[in-house]
Design a protein around this motif. Structure first.
Motif, PDB file in Angstrom:
ATOM      1  N   CYS A 174     -40.080  94.996 -67.437  1.00  9.95           N
ATOM      2  CA  CYS A 174     -38.819  95.433 -67.932  1.00  9.95           C
ATOM      3  C   CYS A 174     -38.941  96.771 -68.508  1.00  9.95           C
ATOM      4  O   CYS A 174     -39.835  96.812 -69.167  1.00  9.95           O
ATOM      5  N   LEU A 202     -29.661  83.769 -66.361  1.00  9.57           N
ATOM      6  CA  LEU A 202     -30.742  84.836 -66.356  1.00  9.57           C
ATOM      7  C   LEU A 202     -32.124  84.029 -66.355  1.00  9.57           C
ATOM      8  O   LEU A 202     -32.963  84.303 -65.600  1.00  9.57           O
ATOM      9  N   MET A 247     -37.175  92.926 -63.831  1.00  3.00           N
ATOM     10  CA  MET A 247     -35.907  92.564 -64.348  1.00  3.00           C
ATOM     11  C   MET A 247     -35.006  93.971 -64.700  1.00  3.00           C
ATOM     12  O   MET A 247     -35.536  94.633 -65.681  1.00  3.00           O
ATOM     13  N   SER A 272     -28.723  93.306 -62.473  1.00  2.00           N
ATOM     14  CA  SER A 272     -27.304  92.980 -63.096  1.00  2.00           C
ATOM     15  C   SER A 272     -26.262  93.428 -62.022  1.00  2.00           C
ATOM     16  O   SER A 272     -26.402  94.253 -61.454  1.00  2.00           O
ATOM     17  N   VAL A 279     -27.440  89.100 -61.036  1.00  5.07           N
ATOM     18  CA  VAL A 279     -27.074  87.968 -62.235  1.00  5.07           C
ATOM     19  C   VAL A 279     -26.066  88.637 -62.910  1.00  5.07           C
ATOM     20  O   VAL A 279     -25.820  90.109 -63.056  1.00  5.07           O
ATOM     21  N   ASN A 280     -25.453  87.889 -63.788  1.00  6.98           N
ATOM     22  CA  ASN A 280     -24.608  88.308 -64.842  1.00  6.98           C
ATOM     23  C   ASN A 280     -25.288  88.258 -66.284  1.00  6.98           C
ATOM     24  O   ASN A 280     -25.873  87.217 -66.505  1.00  6.98           O
ATOM     25  N   PRO A 281     -25.522  89.447 -66.844  1.00  6.31           N
ATOM     26  CA  PRO A 281     -26.548  89.716 -67.775  1.00  6.31           C
ATOM     27  C   PRO A 281     -26.255  89.180 -69.050  1.00  6.31           C
ATOM     28  O   PRO A 281     -26.927  89.310 -70.133  1.00  6.31           O
ATOM     29  N   ARG A 318     -32.016  89.343 -72.516  1.00  7.28           N
ATOM     30  CA  ARG A 318     -32.948  89.014 -71.476  1.00  7.28           C
ATOM     31  C   ARG A 318     -34.208  88.132 -72.225  1.00  7.28           C
ATOM     32  O   ARG A 318     -34.746  87.526 -71.862  1.00  7.28           O
ATOM     33  N   VAL A 376     -34.731  91.491 -59.886  1.00  6.86           N
ATOM     34  CA  VAL A 376     -33.517  90.565 -60.576  1.00  6.86           C
ATOM     35  C   VAL A 376     -32.716  91.790 -61.165  1.00  6.86           C
ATOM     36  O   VAL A 376     -32.864  92.648 -62.031  1.00  6.86           O
ATOM     37  N   THR A 391     -31.254  94.516 -66.140  1.00  9.84           N
ATOM     38  CA  THR A 391     -30.253  93.644 -66.628  1.00  9.84           C
ATOM     39  C   THR A 391     -29.341  94.275 -67.355  1.00  9.84           C
ATOM     40  O   THR A 391     -28.810  93.423 -68.539  1.00  9.84           O
TER      41      THR A 391
END
Length: 448
Positions: free
Chosen positions: A255, A403, A351, A380, A395-397, A268, A378, A353
């Protein structure tokens, strides 16, 4: 500015700044001739005198300490920033911030008017300078003016809250071309302009005070050749392998974010905690590397966010560490670009997000550096990049369970599926570089 001051002994000198915007525009300015107006990074003293750096005319603009607090830390970052990011934090509306914002924008407009020649193109950037197009139009009606907003533009029902909504919109409509990262942001702007100003016409071509104003999406990108070239550098490859070895064979989830409340870092981390709590994975199987780049450290919200994130990291490591393995490696600070690319090359999962993001170039950088065609992104669904990078795991953060499930899916994704998705992602990024973005905007501005 495209340069930054560096100390050499007792003296100071200017060197070219890193960053995508400079990478995109500096070659164009060197080739065609032009100038760059920007803040020189200082407060409380007069701006540096204009100078030439690498054939580009540089016109520094100064800020006083009080203007930094009111124009920048106040109106730009406590009013506009939260408002434009879906009011994730409640924006603050203060007249004592608005007037310095107005005055600093006028200073930039006057500086641009001095630098621009007859009929020149002037390209204004971002939310700190939204009033400049209208002010410059009054000073230099001969100029072709473009404006690009790098962050989202909110829906009209959110934008309606700001007391100076008409002044901001009318000033932005002073441009000939108003650009955004996504079609949604462009549509939000056009709807707000029709509601709160005298602008009329379809979303993509408004008429305002007898002029045509083009409104469109110009998704920004990265220097694809630069990042791909760095990923192929033998020294970067060696560093990537050294880093992987230091993780003792664990799967790496990476990240990389500015430490900003819009980036979703805390949610996250909670999702990673949930993943480990389910028991299928432990700190012996995977590790999350969080690189948190400091930003706006003097702003109270950001200091509070840092404390919260670091408490979460401590709690997760205290709860889930196994033998010599800790599950979260937290780095507060940025990395040199080559070292960052080595981390991209080493990571099994990236990631990205944010709760809301204009684009997010980290996602594109990761895909570009995956020269072996593997790895999982991955992403957002509320990042502008999601509109282009459709083969990411979207994804929906805000959804902790979702997640955690996406992390699990990414860690278990077969290599063939990784390659199928990453091939598509890399193709999407290569289709439009930052140079294509700059050329495309300038071409629309020249068209008239």
């Amino acid at each position: 500015m495209p340069v930054r001051r560096v100390k050499k002994g007792r003296a100071g000198d200017w060197e070219t700044s890193p960053g995508g915007l400079v990478t995109a525009l500096a070659p164009m300015l060197r080739e065609r001739g032009g100038g760059w107006v920007g803040w020189d990074g200082s407060t409380g003293r007069r701006a540096s005198v204009p100078f030439i750096h690498d054939t580009i005319r540089i016109r520094p603009v100064s800020l006083t300490g009080r203007e930094f607090e009111t124009f920048y830390a106040g109106f730009s970052n406590k009013t506009l920033w939260p408002l434009y990011h879906d009011s994730i934090r409640e924006p603050q509306f203060h007249r004592r911030w608005w007037w310095p914002y107005h005055d600093v924008n006028m200073r930039f407009a006057e500086a641009a008017a001095e630098v621009a020649g007859e009929g020149d193109l002037v390209w204004v950037h971002d939310y700190q300078l939204q009033l400049v197009p209208g002010m410059l139009r009054s000073l230099r009606p001969d100029a072709r003016i473009g404006f690009f907003l790098h962050i989202p533009f909110p829906p009209e029902e959110l934008f309606a809250k700001i007391p100076w909504r008409a002044q901001i919109l009318e000033a932005m409509l002073g441009a000939d071309v108003v650009g955004f990262q996504t079609r949604l942001a462009a549509r939000n702007f056009s709807r707000a302009a029709r509601r709160f100003t005298g602008a009329r016409g379809p979303d993509g071509l408004l008429r305002f005070r007898g002029r045509r104003v083009v409104v469109d999406a110009f998704p920004i990108s990265i220097d694809v050749e630069q990042y791909e070239g760095m990923a192929r550098d033998p020294d970067v490859a060696v560093e990537a392998e050294r880093f992987r070895s230091s993780m003792n064979g664990r799967r790496i989830m990476l990240c990389v974010d500015r430490l900003d409340y819009t980036k979703g870092i805390d949610i996250r981390l909670r999702a990673f905690d949930e993943l480990l709590s389910r028991g299928r994975y432990t700190a012996e199987d995977c590790v999350l590397i969080q690189i948190a780049v400091p930003t706006r450290e003097s702003v109270e919200d950001y200091a509070e966010l840092r404390d919260n994130v670091e408490r979460l990291v401590g709690r997760i490591n205290g709860t889930h560490s196994v033998k010599q393995h800790i599950p979260v490696h937290y780095v507060y600070g940025g990395l040199p670009t080559a070292e960052l690319v080595s981390r991209y090359c080493a990571a099994d999962v990236m990631m990205v997000t944010p709760f809301r993001d204009g684009m997010n170039l980290v996602a594109k950088e990761y895909c570009t550096t995956r020269i072996r065609g593997d790895g999982v992104l991955v992403l957002s669904e509320f990042a502008g990049a999601a509109l282009e990078l459709k083969q990411a795991l979207l994804v929906n953060p805000f959804d902790v369970d979702g997640l955690a499930g996406a992390m699990e899916e990414a860690l278990e994704m077969p290599r063939a599926e990784q390659k199928r998705r990453m091939t598509s992602l890399r193709r999407a990024v290569r289709a439009r570089s930052v140079h294509d973005w700059a050329d495309g905007f300038i071409s629309r501005l020249r068209e008239g």
